[in-house]
Write a protein that holds these residues in place. Structure first.
Motif, PDB file in Angstrom:
ATOM      1  N   GLU B  71       0.847  -1.203   0.000  1.00 21.45           N
ATOM      2  CA  GLU B  71       0.000   0.000   0.000  1.00 21.45           C
ATOM      3  C   GLU B  71       0.877   1.245   0.000  1.00 21.45           C
ATOM      4  O   GLU B  71       0.610   2.216  -0.698  1.00 21.45           O
ATOM      5  CB  GLU B  71      -0.869   0.049   1.260  1.00 21.45           C
ATOM      6  CG  GLU B  71      -1.822  -1.087   1.419  1.00 21.45           C
ATOM      7  CD  GLU B  71      -3.219  -0.756   0.914  1.00 21.45           C
ATOM      8  OE1 GLU B  71      -3.424   0.364   0.426  1.00 21.45           O
ATOM      9  OE2 GLU B  71      -4.080  -1.630   1.003  1.00 21.45           O
ATOM     10  N   LYS B  75       1.322   3.826  -3.069  1.00 22.86           N
ATOM     11  CA  LYS B  75       0.669   5.058  -2.596  1.00 22.86           C
ATOM     12  C   LYS B  75      -0.842   4.892  -2.450  1.00 22.86           C
ATOM     13  O   LYS B  75      -1.576   5.877  -2.476  1.00 22.86           O
ATOM     14  CB  LYS B  75       0.948   6.236  -3.540  1.00 22.86           C
ATOM     15  CG  LYS B  75       2.410   6.453  -3.833  1.00 22.86           C
ATOM     16  CD  LYS B  75       3.045   7.351  -2.814  1.00 22.86           C
ATOM     17  CE  LYS B  75       4.498   7.577  -3.136  1.00 22.86           C
ATOM     18  NZ  LYS B  75       5.343   7.575  -1.975  1.00 22.86           N
ATOM     19  N   THR B  76      -1.303   3.656  -2.346  1.00 24.34           N
ATOM     20  CA  THR B  76      -2.736   3.478  -2.175  1.00 24.34           C
ATOM     21  C   THR B  76      -3.158   3.752  -0.740  1.00 24.34           C
ATOM     22  O   THR B  76      -4.335   3.906  -0.466  1.00 24.34           O
ATOM     23  CB  THR B  76      -3.154   2.052  -2.559  1.00 24.34           C
ATOM     24  OG1 THR B  76      -2.218   1.151  -1.992  1.00 24.34           O
ATOM     25  CG2 THR B  76      -3.170   1.869  -4.058  1.00 24.34           C
ATOM     26  N   ASP B  77      -2.164   3.808   0.165  1.00 29.30           N
ATOM     27  CA  ASP B  77      -2.527   4.119   1.552  1.00 29.30           C
ATOM     28  C   ASP B  77      -3.168   5.498   1.652  1.00 29.30           C
ATOM     29  O   ASP B  77      -3.974   5.766   2.522  1.00 29.30           O
ATOM     30  CB  ASP B  77      -1.295   4.024   2.469  1.00 29.30           C
ATOM     31  CG  ASP B  77      -0.167   4.935   2.039  1.00 29.30           C
ATOM     32  OD1 ASP B  77      -0.109   5.295   0.854  1.00 29.30           O
ATOM     33  OD2 ASP B  77       0.666   5.293   2.893  1.00 29.30           O
ATOM     34  N   GLN B  78      -2.812   6.349   0.676  1.00 27.50           N
ATOM     35  CA  GLN B  78      -3.393   7.687   0.661  1.00 27.50           C
ATOM     36  C   GLN B  78      -4.917   7.625   0.476  1.00 27.50           C
ATOM     37  O   GLN B  78      -5.653   8.407   1.049  1.00 27.50           O
ATOM     38  CB  GLN B  78      -2.771   8.504  -0.472  1.00 27.50           C
ATOM     39  CG  GLN B  78      -2.651   9.955  -0.141  1.00 27.50           C
ATOM     40  CD  GLN B  78      -1.692  10.674  -1.070  1.00 27.50           C
ATOM     41  OE1 GLN B  78      -1.067  10.076  -1.940  1.00 27.50           O
ATOM     42  NE2 GLN B  78      -1.577  11.964  -0.889  1.00 27.50           N
ATOM     43  N   GLY B  79      -5.343   6.670  -0.343  1.00 23.18           N
ATOM     44  CA  GLY B  79      -6.775   6.477  -0.532  1.00 23.18           C
ATOM     45  C   GLY B  79      -7.452   5.977   0.730  1.00 23.18           C
ATOM     46  O   GLY B  79      -8.532   6.439   1.083  1.00 23.18           O
ATOM     47  N   LEU B  80      -6.782   5.055   1.417  1.00 21.61           N
ATOM     48  CA  LEU B  80      -7.376   4.505   2.635  1.00 21.61           C
ATOM     49  C   LEU B  80      -7.432   5.552   3.736  1.00 21.61           C
ATOM     50  O   LEU B  80      -8.423   5.692   4.432  1.00 21.61           O
ATOM     51  CB  LEU B  80      -6.560   3.309   3.138  1.00 21.61           C
ATOM     52  CG  LEU B  80      -6.507   2.074   2.256  1.00 21.61           C
ATOM     53  CD1 LEU B  80      -5.701   0.984   2.940  1.00 21.61           C
ATOM     54  CD2 LEU B  80      -7.913   1.582   1.982  1.00 21.61           C
ATOM     55  N   LEU B  81      -6.331   6.298   3.857  1.00 26.69           N
ATOM     56  CA  LEU B  81      -6.243   7.223   4.990  1.00 26.69           C
ATOM     57  C   LEU B  81      -7.098   8.475   4.791  1.00 26.69           C
ATOM     58  O   LEU B  81      -7.361   9.189   5.748  1.00 26.69           O
ATOM     59  CB  LEU B  81      -4.779   7.627   5.237  1.00 26.69           C
ATOM     60  CG  LEU B  81      -3.899   6.493   5.744  1.00 26.69           C
ATOM     61  CD1 LEU B  81      -2.450   6.897   5.774  1.00 26.69           C
ATOM     62  CD2 LEU B  81      -4.335   6.061   7.128  1.00 26.69           C
ATOM     63  N   THR B  82      -7.506   8.740   3.566  1.00 29.55           N
ATOM     64  CA  THR B  82      -8.385   9.896   3.364  1.00 29.55           C
ATOM     65  C   THR B  82      -9.838   9.456   3.198  1.00 29.55           C
ATOM     66  O   THR B  82     -10.691  10.275   2.918  1.00 29.55           O
ATOM     67  CB  THR B  82      -7.954  10.715   2.132  1.00 29.55           C
ATOM     68  OG1 THR B  82      -7.911   9.854   1.000  1.00 29.55           O
ATOM     69  CG2 THR B  82      -6.598  11.336   2.326  1.00 29.55           C
ATOM     70  N   ALA B  83     -10.087   8.150   3.344  1.00 32.89           N
ATOM     71  CA  ALA B  83     -11.466   7.661   3.291  1.00 32.89           C
ATOM     72  C   ALA B  83     -12.033   7.664   4.707  1.00 32.89           C
ATOM     73  O   ALA B  83     -11.275   7.649   5.679  1.00 32.89           O
ATOM     74  CB  ALA B  83     -11.488   6.251   2.716  1.00 32.89           C
ATOM     75  N   PRO B  84     -13.346   7.713   4.799  1.00 32.58           N
ATOM     76  CA  PRO B  84     -13.937   7.736   6.149  1.00 32.58           C
ATOM     77  C   PRO B  84     -13.863   6.391   6.860  1.00 32.58           C
ATOM     78  O   PRO B  84     -14.867   5.764   7.117  1.00 32.58           O
ATOM     79  CB  PRO B  84     -15.392   8.162   5.885  1.00 32.58           C
ATOM     80  CG  PRO B  84     -15.656   7.805   4.474  1.00 32.58           C
ATOM     81  CD  PRO B  84     -14.361   7.861   3.757  1.00 32.58           C
TER      82      PRO B  84
END
Lengths: 332, 234
Positions: B71, B75-84
């Motif tokens: 992740e 850089k997919t962690d960025q998607g997870l960490l900015t999701a609710p």
């Protein structure tokens, strides 16, 4: 809709973002402009709660992103600089995953279908993201941000890697989205910002250097009157010298030979003077021909260069609404 | 958490990881079952379970290596960490996905027990106790693996480092026996994963061991959450 108060971010000792404050109203499209490394992405990452600020506050629809992150993030669709795509999934699987991740309430099939057709990725829906081109990936990234129809869209360089036709499509899409959403968009492509955004914020070296429409920024930057004239009839030094004798002219430059033997003269005169008539009579007197006369405002490009070159300058915002809060953003 | 769990499960099976894990696990457990139980004509499966400790130790890093490191790399962690979703939701979603796959692998031992029950009397209490021991051991080791995976961007580094950490945890007994100070020796011995595990395979159900494994799992998941948190604040 979005309120940023005294936002500051340190990376170690380095101040990446320095005391930025601004407000974005509902339905506004705000352009974030700045050279590479100016702090655009850092600011956006703070707005979306990916990283925390060193001090200051971000309110999304009145909700503090650090105090109630889940509620605040529900209102944000974010397209980071590198779209967060799981390359081993198909587009459809990925959007389904984002739909679940954002705990959306819309009817799943219809919503994903809508988003796909809006971003024009319906024809690649069943392909694995790994095999898509950069432009398609970017659009899947945008689709991902639109899932759940969040009222705030934050897009970090949304048109990078697209071909000109796609760029225009995405811009049109963003403009369309701007009617119902609040959009923040970053870019270092100036024409893009000018084409899409209602308002521009220029960031340079972590400092907010300008905030306003392109026109208002250009007005506050310049107090000179500029025009370009193409004059035929004599060599360039004679004409330049003659032009300098006109009352009010401060500066003449001739370095563009657009037609053979004929130069373009950039003329700068004092604010409030209009030298067009004097210029005309001067040319008639000498028997020269004016082939072209163009008043030039500062383009966004000029503004950008002026603000970001060298040490950089900061334009104080005129209609600065004094922050009405008691400014307690410092303890975060 | 549900979305992340489902995605990880799908990803295990759409990549080779699930198949590699399951086939290697089945291969070794089958061999140990054959050699330790069938060949010696007994219905006691403890030999197989104690031998599987090392196999689990090698296989778990494979299971957890890419969970978070990949992740970060993509850089997919960025998607997870900015999701609710909460950080716990992210970490536990991944953790339980790995634990589920591990448990699927583990279930093969129950099949072996069923086969045995056709030929003789199986002490089901022993089998369940052994099964539980392996499950608890895995739940602790997977948490360690997920934690190590959150520290790096490279899958291979994550796998190698988790393996190293697990080996150290395995060798705690040996290390303890080298220490002369009784006080430290006792502490180290009580941290021993292996001794506690072997106790189970001998049919001793020790509640403190259950608590030990579960709290290890909790502590390492907590560390993983802190790693995410720290990344945000630095």
């Amino acid at each position: 809709m979005i309120e940023v108060k005294n936002l500051t971010k340190f990376y170690g000792d380095k101040k990446a973002v320095d005391n930025i404050s601004f407000k974005v109203n509902k339905g506004e499209i705000l352009g974030f402009l700045g050279p590479n490394g100016a702090g655009k992405s850092t600011t956006m990452n703070m707005l979306t709660g990916y990283i925390s600020s060193s001090s200051g506050q971000v309110l999304i629809d009145g909700v503090d992103i650090l105090e109630d992150p889940i509620k605040a993030k529900k209102n944000i669709g974010y397209l980071p600089e590198i779209p967060p795509l799981y390359v081993d999934m198909t587009v459809h699987e990925y959007l389904n995953f984002m739909y679940d991740l954002k705990k959306c309430k819309q009817s799943r099939k219809a919503h994903i279908k809508d988003v796909c057709s809006l971003c024009r990725i319906t024809d690649v829906e069943n392909r694995i993201i790994k095999n898509l081109s950069k432009g398609y990936r970017q659009r899947v990234g945008l689709a991902q941000a639109l899932i759940g129809n969040p009222p705030v869209l934050i897009l970090d360089e949304p048109t990078v890697g697209l071909d000109p036709k796609q760029i225009i499509e995405i811009r049109t899409l963003i403009k369309k989205l701007g009617k119902a959403h609040t959009v923040i968009l970053s870019s270092h492509i100036l024409s893009e910002i000018q084409a899409v955004c209602d308002r521009i914020i220029i960031i340079n070296k972590g400092v907010l250097s300008a905030d306003g429409t392109a026109d208002s920024i250009s007005q506050s930057l310049t107090n000179k009157h500029r025009m370009t004239a193409r004059i035929e009839g004599a060599d360039k030094n004679t004409i330049s010298d003659a032009l300098k004798t006109i009352k009010g002219v401060k500066y003449v430059r001739a370095d563009m030979e657009r037609e053979k033997g004929i130069y373009d003269y950039d003329i700068e005169s004092e604010q409030g003077t209009d030298i067009r008539r004097d210029l005309n009579s001067l040319c008639t007197k000498n028997g020269w021909n004016i082939l072209m006369l163009q008043l030039s405002e500062l383009t966004l490009e000029d503004i950008f260069l002026k603000i970001t070159m060298g040490e950089g300058i900061v334009i104080p915002k005129e209609e600065q609404p004094q922050p009405e809060d008691n400014n307690n953003g410092g303890e975060k | 958490m549900g979305a992340i769990y489902r995605r990880e499960m799908n990803s295990f099976f759409s990549s080779s990881i699930a198949y590699v894990f399951l086939s290697v696990f089945f291969l070794f457990s089958g061999y140990f079952f054959l050699a330790g139980t069938l060949m010696s004509g007994t219905t006691d499966m403890s030999g197989m379970f104690s031998a599987l400790f090392l196999i689990v130790l090698i296989l778990i890093p494979v299971l957890t290596m890419k969970l978070i490191s990949e992740e970060k790399k993509q850089k997919t962690d960025q998607g997870l960490l900015t999701a609710p979703v909460s950080l716990w939701g992210i970490v536990l979603g991944k953790y339980f996905a790995a634990l589920t796959l591990y448990t699927i692998g583990l279930c093969i031992t129950l099949v072996y027990a069923l086969i045995l029950s056709y030929f003789g009397t199986v002490l089901w209490g022993m089998v369940i106790s052994n099964f539980l021991a392996m499950f608890l051991l895995g739940s602790a080791f997977i948490a360690v693996g997920v934690f190590v995976s959150s520290l790096t961007e490279n899958q291979i580094t994550a796998a190698a480092a988790s393996f190293l950490v697990l080996i150290v945890l395995y060798l705690i007994d040996q290390i303890a026996s080298l220490v002369n100070v009784d006080f430290i020796k006792n502490i180290l011995m009580s941290l021993s994963f292996y001794t506690r595990y072997i106790e189970f395979t001998r049919g001793v159900f020790n509640l403190s061991s259950v608590v030990f494994y579960i709290s290890t799992a909790f502590v390492f998941n907590f560390f993983t959450v802190r790693v995410f948190e720290k990344k945000r604040w630095s």
